[in-house]
Design a protein around this motif. Structure first.
Motif, mmCIF file in Angstrom:
data_model
loop_
_atom_site.group_PDB
_atom_site.id
_atom_site.type_symbol
_atom_site.label_atom_id
_atom_site.label_comp_id
_atom_site.label_asym_id
_atom_site.label_seq_id
_atom_site.Cartn_x
_atom_site.Cartn_y
_atom_site.Cartn_z
ATOM 1 N N GLY A 109 0.823 -1.213 0.000
ATOM 2 C CA GLY A 109 0.000 0.000 0.000
ATOM 3 C C GLY A 109 0.854 1.260 0.000
ATOM 4 N N ILE A 153 1.039 4.527 -3.146
ATOM 5 C CA ILE A 153 0.537 5.907 -3.035
ATOM 6 C C ILE A 153 1.302 6.891 -3.914
ATOM 7 N N ARG A 205 -0.509 -0.685 -10.306
ATOM 8 C CA ARG A 205 -1.126 -0.779 -8.978
ATOM 9 C C ARG A 205 -1.970 -2.030 -8.863
ATOM 10 N N ALA A 257 -9.734 7.817 -6.472
ATOM 11 C CA ALA A 257 -8.290 7.717 -6.300
ATOM 12 C C ALA A 257 -7.939 6.718 -5.203
ATOM 13 N N HIS A 258 -6.754 6.132 -5.330
ATOM 14 C CA HIS A 258 -6.144 5.337 -4.251
ATOM 15 C C HIS A 258 -6.961 4.137 -3.797
ATOM 16 N N HIS A 294 -6.601 0.982 -4.638
ATOM 17 C CA HIS A 294 -5.766 -0.180 -4.318
ATOM 18 C C HIS A 294 -4.976 0.009 -3.032
ATOM 19 N N ALA A 295 -4.465 1.229 -2.801
ATOM 20 C CA ALA A 295 -3.714 1.471 -1.564
ATOM 21 C C ALA A 295 -4.629 1.308 -0.351
ATOM 22 N N LEU A 296 -5.839 1.901 -0.433
ATOM 23 C CA LEU A 296 -6.782 1.769 0.683
ATOM 24 C C LEU A 296 -7.119 0.308 0.932
ATOM 25 N N HIS A 307 -15.691 5.297 -1.560
ATOM 26 C CA HIS A 307 -15.110 5.117 -2.882
ATOM 27 C C HIS A 307 -16.196 5.216 -3.958
#
Lengths: 114, 528
Positions: free
Chosen positions: B16, B20, B30, B107-108, B110-112, B149
């Motif tokens: 993660g 970012i 990602r 946005a983000h 996959h990181a979340l 999301h």
């Protein structure tokens, strides 16, 4: 000391819970902030109230718990403050988004009269 | 091999964190990284579960190599390993599902998602109460992002409620933890378990009050009635991959209650033994009732899935409250199969609802109630319409979800419910002769059977409305989207086929949970 701390925890917690029940998001976040202050003080008070004792060991006082304050609740409070700070900031963003999307600051998007 | 236990936390954290700052316009790198991390997590979790199933003491990982009461420990026993496997499977399925469309909705993502997996894994592994709080906050912070999301009015409105309730619950968590520390002087779960039996009577009340406040924080996560009203709107508004992983998030509360109530207030706990069991039983039965009513009342498929989460939570809480080894073993089977089934249902609903008009469900219910004027004209149309292959697969998957969630044979939900019922009906163990059932036992028995009946009714109605509807267009479904659903349901089928080994593993888990001396001993052993 005990009385002042207990009263301040009670007042902060009581006002926080009251504001939590209010229908505006601004009141909600202020209520959560007050509650988190009350909880942080409460955690601190769980380490008892040693006055004038540092939470660190001196070289020749090893193993004598009477001469130093319990450092763990202080560490817990620090962690709780940091986490509470982050989640409150995030909650503020969501509140702003809700304000922008619904045009009101009611927690349900719109109040009964709207 | 001894560092295997830290990987379920370290791996998604690193993945993660790398995602970012990444410059990745189309999100392919990602996505690849996320899937790779989820697959690696699955491998690690299966390895850990295999090690745990061999028997022997729980595997203890000392962070920083400090001895147990000074440092934080991670403990892998059968229950933790089981939950890790479930997290990895559901995470992988939701990530694969998100590849076609959902990952680009904000946005983000996959990181979340990686941080969500890290928080879940950490909460299942940790052996320290305050560390549990930290991992709860990690998984909640990630879940706030995932719940929002895709944005939109519905998500922000539901998210506002969800976040404020969980912030308040976190404060309760802190109050409970600090009260327990103030009385017991330790936050290590195993150390707590060994201190509680020797605790002075005047401190016991404060300890129990702290444990009750802590339990309330967990019950908010587990959505016990009356703490669970946030669940329906939030899960219905969340994007399907997020909702699928959320189906496991409500199980975190269940896990914490199962772990702590048996560890701290098991049979060894002296005067505090069995603390809270009656409340859990009553609350669980009320939650089942509330879930059964809402499953019948709802007209929206996503709300239906949310109501199924409520029924599943209620069943598990009541089974834990019953406090018998056999019932707990059945509850664990039920936990695994209902987590998989609900995850599959959330993904499936998005496929079913594709390309249909808003409000079609409400219209269909109105037609059911008042009669459809045109229906008589179609009676002589005996040829019928061919079912397209897509609809056949979706329909079969929906049928499997319904069977798993209602607990009907032949799928795994039935095995779980059957094991719970067997445990309730034979409190003294199988073949020990008839023992009179307590009123709580009767109530749980009735609630389980009636909630299953309500689920069958609701799912049948929803299925007829959304699958046998000739006026709708056939949704376009990619292989990548149906594969995760089939994977989750395939695991339910596999659990049914391998019912013997699964039941043995779960019963051994339940037995070790009810006899926590081994857990305590393996954590408290001096550093080698």
């Amino acid at each position: 000391m005990e009385l002042i701390l207990a009263l301040s925890i009670g007042v902060l917690g009581g006002s926080g819970v009251w504001l939590l029940m209010r229908p505006r998001t601004f009141q909600l976040i202020i209520g959560l902030l007050l509650l988190s202050y009350a909880v942080n003080l409460f955690i601190f008070s769980m380490g008892r109230f040693p006055v004038g004792r540092p939470p660190i060991l001196e070289p020749n006082t090893m193993g004598d718990p009477a001469v130093f304050a319990d450092p763990l609740p202080q560490a817990l409070v620090l962690t709780a403050i940091v986490i509470g700070f982050a989640t409150t900031a995030l909650f503020l963003v969501v509140m702003m988004a809700s304000r922008g999307l619904t045009g009101g600051d009611h927690v349900d998007g719109r109040g009964p009269g709207q | 091999m001894q560092h295997l236990a830290i990987l379920p936390i370290a791996l998604p954290l690193l993945a993660g964190a790398v995602m970012i700052p990444m410059e990745d316009q189309r999100g392919r790198v990602r996505a690849g990284l996320g899937i790779a991390s989820a697959v690696a997590l699955l491998v690690v979790a299966v390895l850990l579960a295999w090690q745990a199933s061999l028997g022997g003491p729980a595997q203890v990982y000392r962070l920083g190599n400090w001895p147990a009461t000074f440092g934080i420990v991670l403990v892998v026993d059968r229950l933790s390993a089981l939950m890790l496997v479930l997290t990895a499977v559901l995470g992988l399925a939701a990530l694969v599902f998100s590849l076609t469309r959902w990952q680009r909705m904000g946005a983000h993502f996959h990181a979340l998602f990686q941080f969500q997996l890290m928080g879940l894994n950490g909460a299942f592994l940790t052996g320290d109460l305050f560390n549990l709080f930290v991992f709860f906050e990690v998984l909640l912070a990630a879940s706030y992002g995932l719940a929002l999301h895709g944005s939109g009015v519905a998500r922000v409105k539901a998210g506002l409620h969800y976040i404020s309730i969980n912030l308040a619950a976190s404060l309760l968590f802190l109050v409970g933890v600090s009260m327990i520390y103030g009385v017991a002087g330790t936050l290590n779960m195993a150390d707590l378990a060994s201190r509680i039996p020797r605790m002075a009577a005047e401190n016991r009340l404060l300890l129990e009050a702290g444990a009750a406040i802590l339990g309330m924080a967990f019950l908010v996560k587990a959505a016990m009635w009356p703490f669970g009203f946030w669940l329906g709107p939030t899960y219905a508004a969340a994007s399907p991959p997020a909702a699928a992983i959320f189906s496991l998030m409500s199980k975190v509360g269940i896990y914490a209650i199962l772990r702590l109530s048996l560890l701290l207030f098991g049979e060894e706990a002296g005067a505090s033994a069995g603390f809270g069991g009656g409340w859990l039983l009553a609350g669980g039965i009320l939650t089942i009732g509330f879930g059964a009513v809402s499953v019948l009342a709802t007209q929206d498929l996503s709300r239906l899935a949310g109501a199924c989460v409520l029924i599943s939570s209620g069943t598990l809480l009541a089974a834990i409250g019953a406090g018998q080894v056999a019932v707990t073993g059945g509850a664990l089977i039920y936990l695994a199969s209902s987590a998989l089934g609900i995850g599959a249902l959330f993904l499936l609903i998005e496929l079913l609802e594709r390309g249909r008009e808003i409000g079609a469900d409400v219209l269909a219910v109105t037609l059911e109630a008042f009669g459809d004027g045109e229906a008589e004209d179609r009676e002589d149309d005996e040829v019928g319409t061919a079912i397209p292959a897509t609809m056949a697969i979706l329909g079969l998957s929906f049928l499997c979800c319904a069977l798993v969630l209602a607990g009907l044979p032949p799928l795994s939900g039935f095995i779980g419910k059957f094991a719970i019922l067997t445990g309730i009906l034979n409190p003294g163990g199988l073949g020990r002769g008839p023992v009179a059932l307590s009123p709580g036992g009767w109530a749980l028995l009735a609630a389980l059977l009636l909630s299953g009946f309500a689920t069958v009714l609701a799912m049948a109605r929803a299925g007829i409305r959304s699958l046998w509807n000739t006026t709708r267009s056939v949704p376009v479904v990619g292989v990548v989207e149906i594969a995760p659903v089939l994977l989750l349901l395939g695991l339910c089928v596999a659990m049914t086929a391998a019912a013997g080994p699964v039941t043995r593993y779960m019963q051994a888990t339940a037995a070790s949970l009810h006899a926590p001396q081994d857990y305590v001993r393996s954590v408290m052993v001096p550093r080698p």
